[in-house]
Design a protein around this motif. Structure first.
Motif, PDB file in Angstrom:
ATOM      1  N   ASN A  33      18.546 -12.713 -33.155  1.00 56.35           N
ATOM      2  CA  ASN A  33      19.728 -13.486 -32.430  1.00 56.35           C
ATOM      3  C   ASN A  33      19.894 -13.002 -30.864  1.00 56.35           C
ATOM      4  O   ASN A  33      20.985 -14.478 -30.401  1.00 56.35           O
ATOM      5  CB  ASN A  33      21.383 -13.505 -33.219  1.00 56.35           C
ATOM      6  N   GLY A  34      19.467 -12.585 -30.335  1.00 60.19           N
ATOM      7  CA  GLY A  34      20.061 -12.962 -28.845  1.00 60.19           C
ATOM      8  C   GLY A  34      19.916 -10.762 -28.086  1.00 60.19           C
ATOM      9  O   GLY A  34      19.720 -10.024 -28.801  1.00 60.19           O
ATOM     10  N   ASN A  71      23.890 -17.407 -32.864  1.00 62.49           N
ATOM     11  CA  ASN A  71      22.809 -17.607 -31.330  1.00 62.49           C
ATOM     12  C   ASN A  71      23.766 -16.881 -30.263  1.00 62.49           C
ATOM     13  O   ASN A  71      24.420 -17.604 -31.137  1.00 62.49           O
ATOM     14  CB  ASN A  71      21.718 -17.657 -31.056  1.00 62.49           C
TER      15      ASN A  71
END
Length: 534
Positions: A33-34, A71
């Protein structure tokens, strides 16, 4: 397959190099997600706290299975624990390090070893206890730093509790694409295990070497995840500390019973639709569900997470075929849990036994004798503890050893409580009779030892004996997580329980030594087995 492994290796090597520390720089990892930024503890262990593993279950997502996390852009700080789940906090021994409580609670925490390694490391995912009505992954006794120092990537996981995590209703069942409702807390745990499969390599963890563990409701959760067809292929080993989802310990209801429980609650709060129920503010919903008799927190056989009861799944050999290490404490609950307010004398004890077992009271008194006060205290403690949580854990071990070819290890934690520090002594109310001295290790007391976190509990004056038992237990657990076998250098030999007859067990106490289950204890569990019909 080989090319995929090579790709994974190089990917992780790159990620580890990205997260390697330059002086004054905080570690960063890239997950699905990041990018996350963690912290470095004094030991050098890297911690990443408050990582969302699912979308916040708010609004229309209340009483929905967890949805994939969203995200984020830029670098997300993972320095602080996420919100703890909605709960009444009924247990005085819980000390949360999270700042507040919210329905937005689906976060996990990761501790990874200080030194980067080209070889992916074993993983521990720990579920907290609290009877499915309390608990949080931020508790100091669950902290993963010392386990990470053993070379294990360690996680604690939040999951929904009480009415937020276990509310079933016919309308929810109809709306579900799986035709079931109510097991949201267990589905949260499952979602965290899927997150681990997708992301743990970024922290240096091996997704094929995931051990799940927990205490009390966390241990019950371990048995549930082993049983569920959704999770059983996501784990490589399991550790249970006091409890399994087997009658009489938080065994699941039928789907019909769970739905009726939900309908009664909806009627009590005068909500005639799911939308009306979802509009009730979280604090009000918590208060209303916490009223006496308002809501029964329980999993259920929903046909999705559970196609049948966990006991039936284990009996059929359909559970995760993985090594299992489990046990319980020597005095899970005190004698008063069986005698209630009565004094522990032979007359009162016989009266209670006769009330509970009108047709078998003579057999019970042979198995749990009470001819004098000391014997009553010992037997009533054992009977109360067996009925509470010991039997279900024994049954779990017994079923798994019979229907699995994997090793099964049993322990008994017997280290008694050390003295309290000044100011933490438990005072007896004025005018009340002094109770008989409590002997043995009470429920949940082993957690700090197992995770190497005695320092997290400020109440006790920990002794060298306590520290030795903690070191031994931590090493046994670490070895099991790494290899599926608790044995290791400078530790007493711990044999698997075997296929038939009385079980071998490791008595974790002073001294720690291997023992064979006594015939009396064995006969007690065989008797209870006939009572509970699992």
């Amino acid at each position: 397959m080989k090319s995929r492994q090579i790709l994974t290796f190089f990917t992780i090597t790159i990620l580890l190099s990205i997260s390697s520390l330059v002086k004054g720089q905080l570690p960063q990892v890239k997950v699905k997600n990041g990018i996350l930024e963690g912290k470095v503890e004094k030991s050098g262990v890297r911690s990443y706290k408050g990582i969302p593993f699912a979308k916040a279950p708010l609004g229309s997502l209340r009483w929905e299975e967890p949805q994939p996390a969203e995200n984020w852009s830029g670098v997300r700080q993972a320095h602080e624990f996420g919100h703890n789940p909605m709960q009444g906090k009924p247990f005085g021994d819980m000390r949360f390090r999270s700042s507040d409580m919210s329905e937005d609670c689906l976060y996990l925490n990761v501790w990874s070893p200080a030194n980067s390694s080209e070889k992916l490391l074993p993983v521990l995912v720990y579920f907290y206890g609290g009877g499915y009505v309390a608990g949080d992954g931020s508790e100091g006794r669950y902290d993963g730093e010392n386990m990470a120092r053993k070379g294990i990537v360690t996680l604690t996981v939040n999951y929904r509790l009480g009415v937020f995590g276990f509310f079933a209703h016919p309308d929810l069942t109809k709306a579900s694409k799986h035709g079931g409702s109510g097991n949201y807390g267990l589905l949260d745990q499952h979602a965290a295990l899927k997150w681990v499969q997708e992301n743990i390599a970024a922290f240096g963890g091996d997704p094929s070497r995931v051990t799940i563990a927990g205490e009390s409701a966390g241990s019950i959760s371990v048995s549930a995840q082993m049983a569920s067809p959704l999770s059983k292929n996501l784990i490589a080993a399991a550790i249970g500390e006091s409890g399994a989802m087997i009658h009489p310990t938080l065994a699941p209801l039928s789907q019909q019973q769970a739905e009726q429980n939900g309908e009664r609650f909806a009627a009590k709060v005068k909500a005639n639709s799911l939308s009306a129920l979802r509009e009730i503010p979280a604090n009000d919903l918590l208060r209303l569900s916490s009223e006496a008799g308002a809501f029964k927190t329980s999993a259920n056989v929903d046909g999705y997470f559970f196609p049948k009861t966990p006991a039936a799944i284990f009996a059929a050999g359909e559970q995760a075929q993985v090594p299992l290490l489990a046990g319980w404490n020597s005095a899970e609950v005190p004698y008063g849990a069986f005698l209630w307010a009565e004094n522990p004398n032979p007359e009162n004890y016989k009266k209670r036994v006769t009330q509970e077992y009108p047709e078998q009271w003579q057999q019970v008194l042979k198995l749990y004798p009470g001819n004098n006060v000391a014997e009553v205290v010992e037997s009533a403690t054992a009977l109360a503890s067996d009925r509470f949580i010991n039997y279900s854990t024994w049954k779990w071990l017994d079923l798994h050893r019979k229907t699995s070819k994997q090793p099964v290890y049993r322990y008994l934690f017997s280290k008694e409580q050390p003295p309290f520090k000044p100011g933490f002594e438990k005072k007896q109310p004025v005018g009340t009779e002094q109770p008989a001295p409590f002997k043995g290790a009470p429920h949940a007391f082993e957690i700090e030892y197992a995770m190497g976190n005695l320092h997290s509990n400020p109440e006790y004056a920990w002794t060298p004996e306590d520290k030795k038992v903690s070191s031994v237990m931590l090493n046994y657990f670490a070895n099991f997580i790494k290899t599926g076998n608790p044995n290791g250098k400078d530790l007493p030999t711990w044999d698997a329980v075997g296929i038939a007859g009385q079980m071998m067990l490791m008595n974790l106490g002073v001294p720690t030594k291997q023992e064979k289950e006594t015939n009396l204890t064995h006969q007690r569990y065989l008797f209870l087995d006939k009572q509970y019909l699992n």
